[in-house]
Design an enzyme around this catalytic site. Structure first.
Site, PDB file in Angstrom:
ATOM      1  CB  SER A 123      39.300  35.469  35.397  1.00 58.63           C
ATOM      2  OG  SER A 123      37.793  35.301  35.001  1.00 58.63           O
TER       3      SER A 123
ATOM      4  CG  HIS B  38      40.188  36.477  39.624  1.00 56.36           C
ATOM      5  ND1 HIS B  38      38.992  37.067  39.975  1.00 56.36           N
ATOM      6  CD2 HIS B  38      39.965  35.518  38.601  1.00 56.36           C
ATOM      7  CE1 HIS B  38      38.072  36.650  39.239  1.00 56.36           C
ATOM      8  NE2 HIS B  38      38.719  35.939  38.215  1.00 56.36           N
TER       9      HIS B  38
END
Length: 257
Positions: free
Chosen positions: A128, A179
């Protein structure tokens, strides 16, 4: 930029070999960890998972290896599907070497931030951070390199990025630091990697992979008389369709718990 028009899985692999290789690595390593948990799968996990305490003790490879590992099926499918959608345009624009370098750089930045901010006992894995790095590069285009991205793609990437950030705070077991840091890292390195590149063109991608293909459009008068149970586009892209469906199901299941 983000609508896949490749006629088959083979064509996609020929056009975007780095993205294809990354997806294959994701799936193969997940299969190894899932089905060989008491053998090589255990070794891959133990020596590959991101662990802040281990990094503090000098195991710096753990800043890289978690980028390729995933927990469950929905996790690997969702990240792989995102890479299939958002990776090809950048691979074409940057070239193979610059693309993989930018992808890994964003992932490592995300993992370094995780090490610096999260507690020592924190463990993590997943692509991610690197994928959010791609978002960061696209957002940089939207803000400062508008000639590299069309208006429709610009609106799409902004919408998806906003949804992704919001879901990062809603979902469970999500490395929010990775993230956000991955996005910031991709945005920060974008000026270096986007220097002197051309806008995305699917025709240039095809010409690059099939330089000797000078086929002309041919008309088949009997094309509508053929009765096919399964359309050609579905038969040639069955794998991506399955991955997409499972990824969407996995997306909603992850955030409904």
């Amino acid at each position: 930029m983000f609508i896949r028009n490749e006629r088959s899985l083979k064509e996609f692999i020929n056009l975007y070999p780095v993205v294809s290789t990354l997806v294959i690595i994701h799936i193969v390593l997940w299969l190894v960890m899932e089905f060989f948990q008491s053998g090589i799968g255990w070794i891959v996990y133990v020596f590959g998972v991101g662990n802040n305490l281990s990094v503090a003790m000098g195991e710096y490879w753990r800043l890289v290896t978690p980028i390729f590992l995933h927990r469950e099926l929905t996790h690997v499918l969702f990240n792989s599907f995102a890479l299939v959608i958002f990776g090809p345009a950048l691979e074409l624009m940057l070239g193979k070497f610059k693309f993989i370098l930018a992808y890994l750089a964003a992932g490592v930045i995300a993992n370094i931030a995780t090490f610096l901010i999260e507690p020592l006992q924190y463990t993590h894995l997943g692509a991610s951070g690197a994928i959010y790095g791609l978002f960061g590069m696209y957002i940089f285009m939207v803000a400062f390199r508008k000639h590299l991205i069309d208006q429709g793609s610009s609106q799409m990437i902004k919408t998806i990025f906003i949804i992704g950030v919001l879901m990062s705070f809603v979902g469970t077991r999500i490395n929010i630091v990775a993230h956000l840091a991955g996005f910031a890292g991709g945005f920060a390195i974008a000026p270096l990697f986007l220097k002197n590149i051309r806008p995305f063109s699917p025709w240039h991608a095809y010409q690059r992979s099939y330089p000797d293909d000078d086929r002309e459009i041919q008309f088949n008068p009997n094309r509508w008389n053929k009765k096919r149970i399964i359309p050609e586009s579905i038969r040639k892209n069955w794998l991506w369709i399955i991955i997409g469906i499972l990824a969407v199901i996995g997306f909603f299941s992850r955030f409904s718990n």
